[in-house]
Design a protein around this motif. Structure first.
Motif, PDB file in Angstrom:
ATOM      1  N   GLY A  31       0.809  -1.211   0.000  1.00 18.51           N
ATOM      2  CA  GLY A  31       0.000   0.000   0.000  1.00 18.51           C
ATOM      3  C   GLY A  31       0.838   1.254   0.000  1.00 18.51           C
ATOM      4  N   GLN A  32       1.929   1.244   0.777  1.00 17.66           N
ATOM      5  CA  GLN A  32       2.822   2.404   0.806  1.00 17.66           C
ATOM      6  C   GLN A  32       3.445   2.648  -0.561  1.00 17.66           C
ATOM      7  N   VAL A  33       3.920   1.590  -1.167  1.00 16.03           N
ATOM      8  CA  VAL A  33       4.578   1.727  -2.472  1.00 16.03           C
ATOM      9  C   VAL A  33       3.584   2.189  -3.531  1.00 16.03           C
ATOM     10  N   ALA A  34       2.351   1.717  -3.434  1.00 14.32           N
ATOM     11  CA  ALA A  34       1.339   2.142  -4.400  1.00 14.32           C
ATOM     12  C   ALA A  34       1.083   3.641  -4.307  1.00 14.32           C
ATOM     13  N   VAL A  35       1.012   4.157  -3.095  1.00 14.87           N
ATOM     14  CA  VAL A  35       0.808   5.590  -2.927  1.00 14.87           C
ATOM     15  C   VAL A  35       2.003   6.369  -3.451  1.00 14.87           C
ATOM     16  N   ILE A  36       3.205   5.927  -3.090  1.00  9.77           N
ATOM     17  CA  ILE A  36       4.413   6.591  -3.581  1.00  9.77           C
ATOM     18  C   ILE A  36       4.458   6.557  -5.102  1.00  9.77           C
ATOM     19  N   GLY A  37       4.168   5.398  -5.673  1.00  8.83           N
ATOM     20  CA  GLY A  37       4.183   5.279  -7.123  1.00  8.83           C
ATOM     21  C   GLY A  37       3.162   6.181  -7.784  1.00  8.83           C
TER      22      GLY A  37
ATOM     23  N   LEU B 147      19.795  -5.245 -20.755  1.00 12.98           N
ATOM     24  CA  LEU B 147      19.676  -5.387 -22.200  1.00 12.98           C
ATOM     25  C   LEU B 147      19.213  -6.774 -22.629  1.00 12.98           C
ATOM     26  N   ARG B 148      19.454  -7.785 -21.804  1.00 11.20           N
ATOM     27  CA  ARG B 148      19.263  -9.161 -22.258  1.00 11.20           C
ATOM     28  C   ARG B 148      18.222  -9.945 -21.486  1.00 11.20           C
ATOM     29  N   ASP B 149      18.154  -9.764 -20.181  1.00  8.83           N
ATOM     30  CA  ASP B 149      17.365 -10.655 -19.339  1.00  8.83           C
ATOM     31  C   ASP B 149      15.946 -10.124 -19.149  1.00  8.83           C
ATOM     32  N   GLU B 150      15.042 -11.045 -18.836  1.00  7.00           N
ATOM     33  CA  GLU B 150      13.706 -10.676 -18.400  1.00  7.00           C
ATOM     34  C   GLU B 150      13.710 -10.546 -16.875  1.00  7.00           C
ATOM     35  N   PRO B 151      12.979  -9.597 -16.322  1.00  8.87           N
ATOM     36  CA  PRO B 151      12.982  -9.456 -14.861  1.00  8.87           C
ATOM     37  C   PRO B 151      12.312 -10.631 -14.177  1.00  8.87           C
ATOM     38  N   GLU B 152      12.873 -11.036 -13.049  1.00 10.96           N
ATOM     39  CA  GLU B 152      12.223 -12.046 -12.233  1.00 10.96           C
ATOM     40  C   GLU B 152      10.957 -11.453 -11.631  1.00 10.96           C
ATOM     41  N   PRO B 153       9.826 -12.161 -11.689  1.00 11.30           N
ATOM     42  CA  PRO B 153       8.609 -11.616 -11.075  1.00 11.30           C
ATOM     43  C   PRO B 153       8.841 -11.327  -9.598  1.00 11.30           C
ATOM     44  N   PRO B 154       8.392 -10.186  -9.120  1.00  8.87           N
ATOM     45  CA  PRO B 154       8.605  -9.849  -7.707  1.00  8.87           C
ATOM     46  C   PRO B 154       7.832 -10.793  -6.797  1.00  8.87           C
ATOM     47  N   MET B 155       8.412 -11.112  -5.646  1.00 11.52           N
ATOM     48  CA  MET B 155       7.804 -12.059  -4.716  1.00 11.52           C
ATOM     49  C   MET B 155       6.895 -11.379  -3.703  1.00 11.52           C
ATOM     50  N   ARG B 156       7.134 -10.084  -3.419  1.00 11.24           N
ATOM     51  CA  ARG B 156       6.412  -9.391  -2.357  1.00 11.24           C
ATOM     52  C   ARG B 156       5.379  -8.400  -2.888  1.00 11.24           C
ATOM     53  N   ALA B 157       5.270  -8.261  -4.199  1.00 15.49           N
ATOM     54  CA  ALA B 157       4.528  -7.138  -4.764  1.00 15.49           C
ATOM     55  C   ALA B 157       3.025  -7.256  -4.633  1.00 15.49           C
ATOM     56  N   GLY B 158       2.485  -8.453  -4.535  1.00 14.82           N
ATOM     57  CA  GLY B 158       1.045  -8.593  -4.397  1.00 14.82           C
ATOM     58  C   GLY B 158       0.297  -7.904  -5.527  1.00 14.82           C
ATOM     59  N   ALA B 159      -0.593  -6.991  -5.154  1.00 11.48           N
ATOM     60  CA  ALA B 159      -1.411  -6.284  -6.140  1.00 11.48           C
ATOM     61  C   ALA B 159      -0.599  -5.377  -7.043  1.00 11.48           C
ATOM     62  N   LEU B 160       0.651  -5.124  -6.698  1.00 13.11           N
ATOM     63  CA  LEU B 160       1.498  -4.262  -7.528  1.00 13.11           C
ATOM     64  C   LEU B 160       2.179  -5.017  -8.665  1.00 13.11           C
ATOM     65  N   GLU B 161       2.152  -6.340  -8.626  1.00 17.60           N
ATOM     66  CA  GLU B 161       2.888  -7.097  -9.646  1.00 17.60           C
ATOM     67  C   GLU B 161       2.462  -6.761 -11.070  1.00 17.60           C
ATOM     68  N   PRO B 162       1.160  -6.642 -11.392  1.00 19.68           N
ATOM     69  CA  PRO B 162       0.798  -6.340 -12.778  1.00 19.68           C
ATOM     70  C   PRO B 162       1.356  -5.009 -13.272  1.00 19.68           C
TER      71      PRO B 162
ATOM     72  N   ARG C  13      -4.434   3.633 -12.825  1.00 17.21           N
ATOM     73  CA  ARG C  13      -5.589   2.897 -12.301  1.00 17.21           C
ATOM     74  C   ARG C  13      -5.144   1.712 -11.445  1.00 17.21           C
ATOM     75  N   LEU C  14      -4.120   0.994 -11.892  1.00 13.04           N
ATOM     76  CA  LEU C  14      -3.649  -0.154 -11.127  1.00 13.04           C
ATOM     77  C   LEU C  14      -3.022   0.275  -9.801  1.00 13.04           C
ATOM     78  N   LEU C  15      -2.316   1.404  -9.810  1.00 13.35           N
ATOM     79  CA  LEU C  15      -1.762   1.914  -8.557  1.00 13.35           C
ATOM     80  C   LEU C  15      -2.874   2.308  -7.595  1.00 13.35           C
ATOM     81  N   TYR C  16      -3.917   2.908  -8.137  1.00 14.98           N
ATOM     82  CA  TYR C  16      -5.083   3.250  -7.312  1.00 14.98           C
ATOM     83  C   TYR C  16      -5.656   1.996  -6.659  1.00 14.98           C
ATOM     84  N   ASP C  17      -5.846   0.954  -7.455  1.00 14.61           N
ATOM     85  CA  ASP C  17      -6.400  -0.293  -6.923  1.00 14.61           C
ATOM     86  C   ASP C  17      -5.480  -0.898  -5.868  1.00 14.61           C
TER      87      ASP C  17
END
Length: 543
Positions: A110-116, A224-239, A260-264
């Protein structure tokens, strides 16, 4: 020997140093205030290139200085001395997001969503004026002691990026937060800032950026080359994080969808135990609801949600919001309480200021309804009842329609409408007159369901922080407006030696859009002018 810049700014002490210069605490002798000054240094370039970079730095910093957004650092002045630029900025008592992550670990979702949301709002305001940041990273996100989230280094980072490769072949900037297109040497665009925001959000919830490696070169190669590892702690922020980190700029998540996603995510439950960070990062305490998601978080039609979509359910969110460190900032006293949802206090309202009591009704227009007999008790406000039938436009008035706010309202002749540059609000006033009407449709970080309880919560915030001088509540009462649940908040406060009388009506439309109808005038004119609010309210219609 004491050091001065431009024969005005006395340098006191260095606050920090990076690859492109030093930030100083300084004293502005002309305006008697403390400021921050960034001394921009370019190394490894010839004289001709240095002169070009200096000119462009000054030009870009001045452009950034014209940005008007509560989450953009205020640039006071730009000067050239000793052959290099000096950027004079607002001094914001704060810690950077990077410091908080280092000292306290990952933050809660929730904190990160508000900051974002705040940072995204700042970026969208900048992009709308053609200004890019090019160095969004936790070090440049300030978590202010007064509760604000401020993005710094506008107008500076962009030129640092233009410097590109140094003479030794190194890329200027932090590669872990630089998008692939920039590392490939392609031009930056608004999508580049969005990628960096995604990496910053990733670092905030995970504790480190998505492409952190053991060396500078390995980090560049990973971006430049790799795909990011999906975050483990992000919850609703992952998308939203993964959408912003798409390698192809054209496929990257648009800012509107990210908003909209940050709002949610701001209202989503935090994940338990290992998925949560410290209870109170930053030095700012506070138990109030977070201010509203930065403006611009809406669809192309001007609404925060697609037509007909209901707002997210809000049951139980209010108490969760009270554990967040971000509180309504003391700096947002502004001219008045400005709206229904979250950002109700504004430090950037640009409506015509009140200059004192008017000598007659604003604009000299005939009253829309008979002026009521003066009373000593609280006003009752207009009784519109449940009938949503459009009221006739008073004689001599005209209909104003806001495409952004999706509403129409009648205005007296000679009154002017002014859309706020960055906030979801329009103010109506006649220059030189005391009365001001405003309609705001800002969507909050944390939705509310009870208008009366929402006003009561905001009043507690104001009283606790002593934001309004001489505040006196007259009433906070539930009412019906356009067949909807609403609440009227009527109060007085002191401003510039005058007693100001305010009536603020908050409600949601059936499709979940929040509105506030706000009227203020001087206490001496309240009884004579309150018919204006009655006429405004009777002619207001959401589209």
């Amino acid at each position: 020997m004491e050091r001065q810049v431009s024969n005005r700014y006395h340098l006191l002490e260095p606050l920090g140093e990076g690859g492109m210069g030093v930030v100083w605490r300084a004293y502005d002798q002309l305006l008697d205030r403390t400021v921050a000054i960034k001394e921009v240094r370019y190394s490894g370039v010839g004289d001709a290139r240095l002169a070009e970079l200096t000119r462009r730095t000054i030009r870009e910093a001045r452009a950034a200085g014209r940005l008007d957004h509560p989450s953009v650092i205020v640039i006071h002045d730009v000067v050239e001395e000793d052959g290099r630029p000096w950027i004079v900025m607002q001094l914001v008592p704060s810690r950077s997001l990077a410091e908080v992550i280092r000292e306290s670990g990952p933050l809660r979702v929730g904190q990160v969503a508000v900051i974002g949301g705040r940072v995204l709002g700042a970026l969208r305001a900048a992009h709308a004026t053609g200004v890019l940041h090019r160095d969004v990273k936790p070090e440049n996100v300030l978590l202010a002691d007064d509760g604000r989230v401020v993005l710094t280094d506008f107008g500076i980072a962009s030129l640092e990026a233009e410097a590109g490769l140094t003479a030794t072949g190194n890329v200027v900037g932090t590669p872990a937060y630089m998008p692939p297109e920039r590392l490939n040497g392609d031009p930056a665009g608004p999508e580049s800032d969005l990628w960096s925001l995604g990496a910053t959000l990733y670092a905030a919830v995970e504790g480190e950026p998505p492409f952190k490696r053991d060396s500078w070169a390995a980090t560049v190669a990973a971006v430049l080359r790799d795909e990011p590892e999906p975050p483990m702690r992000a919850g609703a922020l992952e998308p939203v994080i993964m959408g912003l980190l798409r390698r192809n700029p054209a496929a990257r998540m648009p800012a509107e969808e990210a908003a909209r996603l940050l709002y949610d995510a701001a209202g989503a439950p935090d994940r338990p135990a290992t998925a949560t960070g410290p209870a109170a990062p930053g030095r700012a305490g506070g138990t109030a609801e977070a201010p509203g998601l930065a403006d611009g978080a809406r669809t192309a039609t001007g609404d925060r949600f697609p037509t007909g979509e209901r707002r997210p359910t809000v049951t139980g969110r209010r108490e969760r919001a009270r554990t967040w460190w971000i509180a309504v900032p003391a700096a947002v006293i502004g001219l008045a309480v400005l709206g229904t949802a979250g950002v109700l206090l504004s430090d950037g309202w640009t409506a015509t200021p009140t200059t004192g009591p008017a000598t007659g009704p604003p604009g000299g227009e005939p009253p829309a309804t008979p002026t009521p007999t003066p009373t000593t008790g609280p006003s009752t406000g207009p009784s519109t009842g449940p009938d949503p039938t459009r009221a006739p436009v008073p004689e001599g008035w005209r209909t104003y329609t806001s495409a952004a706010g999706r509403f129409s309202i009648a205005l007296p002749r000679q009154w002017r409408a002014e859309k706020h540059a960055t906030r979801d609000s329009v103010s109506f006033s006649r220059p030189g007159a005391a009365g001001t009407m405003m309609v705001e449709w800002t969507v909050p970080d944390i939705p509310w369901d009870d208008p009366r309880e929402h006003w009561i919560g905001l009043e507690k915030e104001i009283l606790a922080k002593k934001l309004f001088k001489g505040y006196e509540r007259i009433r906070i009462t539930p009412t019906r407006f356009l067949g909807l649940e609403a609440a009227d908040w009527e109060f007085t406060r002191e401003r510039d030696g005058l007693t100001i009388h305010v009536l603020n009506r908050g409600f949601h439309t059936r499709d979940g859009r929040p509105y506030a109808l706000y009227w203020e005038t001087t206490q001496s004119r309240w009884q004579r002018d309150r018919h204006y609010f009655a006429a405004f309210a009777k002619t207001f219609r959401p589209e």
